[in-house]
Design an enzyme around this catalytic site. Structure first.
Site, PDB file in Angstrom:
ATOM      1  N   ARG A 155       0.857  -1.201   0.000  1.00  0.00           N
ATOM      2  CA  ARG A 155       0.000   0.000   0.000  1.00  0.00           C
ATOM      3  C   ARG A 155       0.888   1.244   0.000  1.00  0.00           C
ATOM      4  NH1 ARG A 155      -1.253   1.928   4.574  1.00  0.00           N
ATOM      5  NH2 ARG A 155      -1.933  -0.015   5.516  1.00  0.00           N
ATOM      6  N   TYR A 191     -16.865  17.123 -14.892  1.00  0.00           N
ATOM      7  CA  TYR A 191     -17.192  15.697 -14.947  1.00  0.00           C
ATOM      8  C   TYR A 191     -18.216  15.389 -13.853  1.00  0.00           C
ATOM      9  CZ  TYR A 191     -16.631  10.679 -14.567  1.00  0.00           C
ATOM     10  OH  TYR A 191     -16.875   9.332 -14.506  1.00  0.00           O
ATOM     11  N   ASP A 237      -7.934  19.103 -14.217  1.00  0.00           N
ATOM     12  CA  ASP A 237      -8.239  17.735 -14.651  1.00  0.00           C
ATOM     13  C   ASP A 237      -7.863  17.669 -16.129  1.00  0.00           C
ATOM     14  OD1 ASP A 237      -9.424  15.443 -15.693  1.00  0.00           O
ATOM     15  OD2 ASP A 237     -11.136  15.522 -14.324  1.00  0.00           O
ATOM     16  N   LYS A 278      -8.828   6.662 -19.160  1.00  0.00           N
ATOM     17  CA  LYS A 278      -9.147   7.216 -20.470  1.00  0.00           C
ATOM     18  C   LYS A 278      -7.916   7.153 -21.390  1.00  0.00           C
ATOM     19  CE  LYS A 278     -12.917   7.848 -18.166  1.00  0.00           C
ATOM     20  NZ  LYS A 278     -13.241   9.100 -17.497  1.00  0.00           N
TER      21      LYS A 278
HETATM   22  C1  LIG Z   1     -13.673   9.522 -16.179  1.00  0.00           C
HETATM   23  C2  LIG Z   1     -13.303  10.857 -15.671  1.00  0.00           C
HETATM   24  C3  LIG Z   1     -13.035  11.087 -14.312  1.00  0.00           C
HETATM   25  C4  LIG Z   1     -13.202  10.009 -13.250  1.00  0.00           C
HETATM   26  O1  LIG Z   1     -12.304   8.974 -13.422  1.00  0.00           O
HETATM   27  P1  LIG Z   1     -12.582   7.445 -12.980  1.00  0.00           P
HETATM   28  O2  LIG Z   1     -11.335   6.763 -13.390  1.00  0.00           O
HETATM   29  O3  LIG Z   1     -13.807   6.988 -13.734  1.00  0.00           O
HETATM   30  O4  LIG Z   1     -12.814   7.446 -11.509  1.00  0.00           O
HETATM   31  C5  LIG Z   1     -12.640  12.357 -13.931  1.00  0.00           C
HETATM   32  N1  LIG Z   1     -12.533  13.368 -14.826  1.00  0.00           N
HETATM   33  C6  LIG Z   1     -12.799  13.190 -16.134  1.00  0.00           C
HETATM   34  C7  LIG Z   1     -12.666  14.342 -17.069  1.00  0.00           C
HETATM   35  C8  LIG Z   1     -13.192  11.938 -16.602  1.00  0.00           C
HETATM   36  O5  LIG Z   1     -13.468  11.769 -17.902  1.00  0.00           O
END
Ligand SMILES: *Cc1c(COP(=O)(O)O)cnc(C)c1O
Length: 403
Positions: A73, A126, A198, A223
């Site tokens: 961890r 998001y 982000d 992504k």
């Molecule tokens: C998918 C996404 C998230 C969240 O990520 P997870 O891996 O699904 O928890 C946050 N910000 C954006 C822009 C996203 O597309």
């Protein structure tokens, strides 16, 4: 930096990505993507970083750790490799890998904020980020104000003495709005707040927010970084080493770490990020231009189009316009739903950033939970995550779906 950060000297031996294979060592992005943090294994010569499936590490005498590893961890060598790669790609001091994007966001907000603090966030953030703030962290006493971050006066007006974080997405999801990162950094810093970006939609290949003044970058590695729709993960990269240490402390204390196999999958994805992104955005640009000329389409939202309101800022702060685009149908929601259901090569699915093309209806799918909130999206909107297939095949599929 303020916030309730218990740096109590309890050495967690969390290996924070950066250091020897950090950004200074290799200049080219594609070289860093393939090599940063990913030296051949010193024990075996394995060219690819092994998946270290171990929870614990033999100690040479009590407290005598080899290579700093004690418990997985706190640190695991596969995760360390990913963390070093992430720090190198975003040109930050420290990278950290989490079990999901939202786990990374939760850890970040509860590291830098305290109950009673305030967050200014992108109006069309998001949905999961909005839910984390409005349903989970609101109960912890963290306040937030959704704000149009493309309007700098609105941001100045939204900032309060208790504002700790300005939370920016650019491009935004699903409306592809563009915020000026450098201008937001100035406003946030003048208010004594951190600018968090982000960077999931752009990926570090197209945009490096830390070099524009942001303090922390967030990723859903699910992504583009993972890139193959086969792993859920998240990341934080901090510009400042001290903040990186505080985040690492909380990563270990809160425990939402990326497992070794997931870390390995993201690392494998990162190696091809640059070539994938080039193809994603070539295809997206062709599709955006084609849709803009289609009689059934009312408007196309893609920052690469010269008439997009954020085009100039995007051209300044990004090295390309990315693989995501949305469009609005002239005949409203019914027409939008019909396109989503008639598409064949574009798979009807949530998520984005994989090699395969996806289509979705944000109003009924990814953003359904935003109905009635400030984040509600138009019902006639269709979102595409443009994959890396042959552009002609993608255009033919859209042509039959729209026809
Ligand atoms: C998918 C996404 C998230 C969240 O990520 P997870 O891996 O699904 O928890 C946050 N910000 C954006 C822009 C996203 O597309």
């Amino acid at each position: 930096m303020s916030g309730p950060v218990p740096m109590d000297g309890d050495d967690t031996r969390t290996a924070v990505g950066a250091g020897a294979t950090g950004p200074g060592r290799y200049r080219g992005f594609t070289t860093r993507a393939i090599h940063a943090g990913q030296e051949p294994d010193p024990a075996t010569g394995a060219v690819i970083v092994p998946v270290h499936l171990t929870t614990t590490y033999k100690q040479d005498g009590v407290g005598g750790l080899r290579g700093g590893y004690e418990y997985s961890r706190s640190a695991n060598p596969t995760r360390t490799a990913l963390q070093e790669a992430l720090a190198a790609l975003e040109e930050g001091a420290a990278g950290l890998a989490f079990a999901s994007g939202l786990a990374a966001e939760d850890t970040l907000l509860r590291t830098v904020c305290a109950p009673g603090d305030h967050v200014v966030l992108t109006g069309d953030a998001y949905g999961g980020t909005f839910r984390l703030l409005s349903k989970v962290l609101a109960r912890w006493g963290l306040e937030h104000t959704p704000t149009d971050l493309t309007d700098l006066d609105a941001v100045r007006a939204a900032v309060r003495p208790t504002t700790r974080v300005v939370w920016c997405e650019t491009p935004t999801n699903p409306l592809l709005g563009i915020a000026d990162i450098a201008a937001l950094a100035e406003i946030a810093h003048a208010a004594g707040a951190l600018l968090v970006v982000d960077n999931t939609f752009a990926s570090p290949y197209l945009q490096q927010p830390l070099t524009l003044g942001a303090d922390v970058v967030v990723h859903s590695t699910t992504k583009y970084l993972g890139g193959h729709s086969d792993v859920v993960g998240g990341a934080l990269v901090a510009a400042d080493g001290g903040l990186g240490e505080q985040l690492a402390y909380h990563q270990n204390a809160m425990g939402a770490v990326a497992g070794p196999f997931d870390a390995w999958l993201v690392l494998r994805g990162i190696k091809t990020l640059a070539v994938r992104m080039d193809r994603h955005q070539d295809n997206a640009a062709r599709i955006a231009a084609w849709l803009a000329g289609h009689p059934a389409v009312a408007s196309v939202l893609y920052p690469g189009l010269p008439d997009h309101p954020g085009h100039d800022v995007a051209a300044e702060q990004m090295s390309g316009f990315g693989g995501m685009l949305s469009f609005r149908m002239r005949d409203g929601e019914e027409a939008a739903l019909r396109v989503c259901e008639r598409a064949r090569l574009f798979t009807l699915a949530e998520s984005l950033g994989g090699v395969e093309s996806l289509i979705e209806h944000p109003g009924r799918m990814t953003h359904a939970s935003a109905a009635g909130s400030p984040l509600e999206v138009p019902a006639d909107l269709v979102r595409l995550s443009v994959g890396i297939e042959e552009a002609d095949d993608l255009l033919a599929d859209l042509d039959q779906a729209l026809g």
